[in-house]
Design an enzyme around this catalytic site. Structure first.
Site, PDB file in Angstrom:
ATOM      1  CB  SER A  25      62.977 -33.506  11.701  1.00 25.86           C
ATOM      2  OG  SER A  25      63.851 -33.731  10.641  1.00 25.86           O
ATOM      3  CB  SER A 169      68.788 -43.966   9.021  1.00 26.96           C
ATOM      4  OG  SER A 169      67.466 -43.568   8.704  1.00 26.96           O
ATOM      5  CD  GLN A 171      64.011 -40.237   6.518  1.00 24.64           C
ATOM      6  OE1 GLN A 171      64.064 -41.193   5.747  1.00 24.64           O
ATOM      7  NE2 GLN A 171      63.920 -38.992   6.090  1.00 24.64           N
ATOM      8  CG  ASP A 317      68.745 -33.370   5.730  1.00 23.12           C
ATOM      9  OD1 ASP A 317      68.887 -34.360   4.991  1.00 23.12           O
ATOM     10  OD2 ASP A 317      67.949 -33.342   6.679  1.00 23.12           O
ATOM     11  NE  ARG A 348      69.594 -33.640  -1.148  1.00 21.42           N
ATOM     12  CZ  ARG A 348      68.844 -33.491  -0.067  1.00 21.42           C
ATOM     13  NH1 ARG A 348      69.355 -33.724   1.129  1.00 21.42           N
ATOM     14  NH2 ARG A 348      67.594 -33.096  -0.177  1.00 21.42           N
ATOM     15  NE  ARG A 389      67.365 -30.748   3.000  1.00 21.54           N
ATOM     16  CZ  ARG A 389      66.504 -30.128   3.809  1.00 21.54           C
ATOM     17  NH1 ARG A 389      66.412 -28.818   3.802  1.00 21.54           N
ATOM     18  NH2 ARG A 389      65.721 -30.817   4.627  1.00 21.54           N
TER      19      ARG A 389
HETATM   20  C1  S3P Z   1      65.293 -37.064   8.869  1.00 19.40           C
HETATM   21  C2  S3P Z   1      66.394 -37.882   8.854  1.00 19.40           C
HETATM   22  C3  S3P Z   1      67.424 -37.841   7.812  1.00 19.40           C
HETATM   23  C4  S3P Z   1      67.327 -36.545   6.996  1.00 19.40           C
HETATM   24  C5  S3P Z   1      65.910 -36.200   6.616  1.00 19.40           C
HETATM   25  C6  S3P Z   1      65.068 -36.020   7.849  1.00 19.40           C
HETATM   26  C7  S3P Z   1      64.307 -37.221   9.955  1.00 19.40           C
HETATM   27  O1  S3P Z   1      67.239 -38.925   6.937  1.00 19.40           O
HETATM   28  O2  S3P Z   1      68.122 -36.647   5.832  1.00 19.40           O
HETATM   29  O3  S3P Z   1      65.857 -35.019   5.845  1.00 19.40           O
HETATM   30  O4  S3P Z   1      63.445 -36.335  10.124  1.00 19.40           O
HETATM   31  O5  S3P Z   1      64.378 -38.228  10.662  1.00 19.40           O
HETATM   32  P1  S3P Z   1      67.914 -40.373   7.202  1.00 19.40           P
HETATM   33  O6  S3P Z   1      67.306 -40.962   8.396  1.00 19.40           O
HETATM   34  O7  S3P Z   1      67.600 -41.161   5.964  1.00 19.40           O
HETATM   35  O8  S3P Z   1      69.383 -40.087   7.362  1.00 19.40           O
END
Ligand code: S3P
Length: 435
Positions: A25, A169, A171, A317, A348, A389
Site C-alpha cells: 500500500s 475502503s 482504495q 487482507d 476469499r 494470499r
Molecule cells: C488497500 C486497501 C484494501 C486492501 C488492499 C490494499 C490499499 O482494499 O484490501 O489490499 O492499499 O488501500 P479495499 O479498499 O478494497 O478494502
C-alpha cells in the site's frame, strides 16, 4: 507470468529472522505522490512486486522518469501536479486493485484520456465503487458494466464533494482524495469504519494541506506537492503468513524485523492474541512517519474465537491466513461482517472454504464470513485462483497437514511477495516448486 505449482509439507520448527518485503500500500502511494510532486523523491524499502512495478510502469508511460539505483529503491523525478502526459497505449495495472483504483482517481482530472486495463482477476473486480463518486465529482469514465477496462475522458473539470463511503475502503477513499487534488473546492470523505490512512499521512508529508482523523479526511484542490523521501516499512500483510505459521508449528520461534504496525493494519495480531498466540513487539519505534517494530512469535496452542466485528477492516487482507490459524486451533472460529472478502483478488470466502474442505477441514460458508472448526488437515491439491494470499496461506497449511499439500498456480505470489519460497524455506518450511 510462468505458471508453476507448489508442494508444501511439514518442515522443521520455524526459527530465525525473516525480513519480509516492503509494504504494498505504501509503495503504490509513494510512487504516485512522488510522480506528481515537484522535485526528486527517493523511496527506500520499495516493494519489488509485480503490482507495484506495474504502477511504476504506468507512471513511466505517463512521462515520469523513475530510476532504480538498486533493488528496493526508486528515485522518482516528479513532474508536478499538471505534468503527466498522454500515454500512447492502455495502462496495464496487472493484478493490482490498489493500482487501478488509485490511478483512476489520479487520472480522472487530467486533460487527456486514459485507458486502464488489468489481468483476468482484476478484470472481474468491481470498479463502480470508485467510478460512481468520481462521476459525482464531474469525471467521465466508461466501464464494462462496472468492470475494467476503464476509459477515462480527459478535460472534465472536477469539483469537490462530501462523500460518505457505503463500505469501508481505503482504495476508494484514496482515489477520491487523489481526484480532490485536481478539484475545485473541498473534498470530504467519511468512512463507516476507519481504514488505513497512508494517503492522508503521505499527502501531509508531501506538503499538501489536509485535515484528517480516524474515519474522516478533508482537502481542497489547487495546492502543490513537494518531493520528499519515503521509507517503506515491511508489509504486515506479508508478515501475517509467518505469524500464523510459527504460531501453529510446535517448537517455533521467529523474529520479523521492522514490520509496519499502523493500527489500521494489525487486526490479525489482536485476533491471534485472542486465540492464545504468543506474539510480542520489540524495539517499537517510528520510521518514515509510521510505527514499526520487530515481531517475535512463538508456537502456542490456539483456540477458536468469535472474531470481534471491529477487527474486520483492520485485517481485511489477513483472512486467508486467519482461516488456516482457525483450522489449526481447537474449537470453533466464527467470522462475520467480512463480505468484502468476496471481491478481493478472488472470492476469499469461497476459495478458502473449498480449498480447506479439500484438505478435510470442517467449514461452513456464510454470506459474510465462515464458521471454521479446528481439526487435522490432510493432503490434497488446492487452487490459488490467481490470488497470491490464497497460495501463501495454503503453503502455511502444508506445514501442519498429514501429507503434502499441492497448490496449483502460484505465479501470482510475485505480485506482493517476491522471494516467498526462499524466505519460507530459509526458516523451516518445506516448500517445493513443481511443474
Ligand atoms: C488497500 C486497501 C484494501 C486492501 C488492499 C490494499 C490499499 O482494499 O484490501 O489490499 O492499499 O488501500 P479495499 O479498499 O478494497 O478494502
Amino acid at each position: 507470468m510462468n505458471r508453476f505449482d507448489w508442494n508444501s509439507r511439514p518442515g522443521q520448527p520455524l526459527h530465525g529472522s525473516v525480513r519480509v518485503p516492503g509494504d504494498k500500500s505504501v509503495s503504490h502511494r509513494a510512487l504516485m505522490l512522488a510522480a506528481i510532486a515537484e522535485g526528486k523523491s527517493h523511496i527506500r524499502g520499495f516493494l519489488e512486486g509485480e503490482d507495484t512495478r506495474a504502477t511504476a510502469a504506468v507512471l513511466a508511460q505517463l512521462g515520469v522518469r523513475i530510476e532504480t539505483p538498486s533493488a528496493g529503491e526508486r528515485v522518482v523525478h516528479g513532474v508536478g501536479l499538471h505534468g503527466l502526459r498522454n500515454a500512447a497505449q492502455a495502462l496495464d495495472c496487472g493484478n493490482a486493485g490498489t493500482g487501478m483504483r488509485l490511478l483512476t482517481g489520479l487520472l480522472a482530472g487530467q486533460t487527456f484520456d486514459s485507458t486502464l486495463v488489468g489481468d483476468a482477476s482484476l478484470s472481474k473486480r468491481p470498479m463502480r465503487r470508485v467510478t460512481d463518486p468520481l462521476t459525482s465529482m464531474g469525471a467521465r469514465i466508461d466501464t464494462q458494466e462496472g468492470l475494467p477496462p476503464l476509459h477515462l475522458h480527459g478535460g472534465q473539470p472536477l469539483h469537490g464533494i462530501r462523500y460518505e463511503l457505503p463500505v469501508a475502503s481505503a482504495q476508494v477513499k484514496s482515489a477520491l482524495l487523489l481526484a480532490g487534488l485536481y478539484a475545485i473546492g473541498e473534498t470530504e470523505i467519511i468512512e463507516p469504519h476507519p481504514t488505513r490512512d497512508y494517503t492522508e499521512r503521505m499527502l501531509a508529508a508531501f506538503g499538501w494541506p489536509i485535515a484528517f482523523s480516524p474515519g474522516r479526511a478533508t482537502l481542497t484542490g489547487g495546492h502543490a506537492l513537494h518531493a520528499t523521501d519515503v521509507d517503506v516499512p515491511a508489509d504486515f500483510s506479508s508478515a501475517a503468513f509467518f505469524l500464523v505459521a510459527a504460531s501453529i508449528v510446535p517448537g517455533s520461534v521467529l523474529r520479523l524485523p521492522a514490520v509496519g504496525l499502523n493500527p489500521r493494519r494489525t487486526g490479525l495480531l489482536q485476533a491471534l492474541r485472542l486465540m492464545g498466540a504468543d506474539i510480542s513487539i520489540e524495539r517499537e519505534r517510528e520510521a518514515g512517519g509510521e510505527p514499526v517494530g520487530d515481531l517475535v512469535v512463538r508456537h502456542a496452542p490456539l483456540h477458536g474465537i468469535e472474531l470481534p466485528l471491529a477487527l474486520v477492516p483492520d485485517m481485511i487482507d489477513e483472512f486467508p491466513a486467519l482461516f488456516i490459524a482457525a483450522t489449526a486451533a481447537s474449537g470453533r472460529t466464527v467470522i462475520r461482517g467480512a463480505a468484502e472478502l468476496r471481491v478481493k483478488e478472488s472470492d476469499r470466502i469461497t476459495t478458502m472454504a473449498s480449498g480447506l474442505r479439500t484438505l478435510g477441514a470442517m467449514i461452513e460458508e456464510t454470506p459474510d464470513g465462515a464458521i471454521i472448526h479446528g481439526g487435522l488437515l490432510g493432503s490434497g491439491s488446492v487452487e490459488s485462483h490467481l490470488d497470491h494470499r490464497i497460495a501463501m496461506s495454503f503453503a502455511v497449511a502444508g506445514l501442519v497437514a498429514s501429507g503434502p499439500v499441492r497448490i496449483n498456480d502460484c505465479s501470482h505470489v510475485a505480485t506482493s511477495f517476491p522471494g516467498f519460497l526462499e524466505l519460507a524455506n530459509g526458516c523451516g518450511f518445506a516448500l517445493q516448486n513443481v511443474d
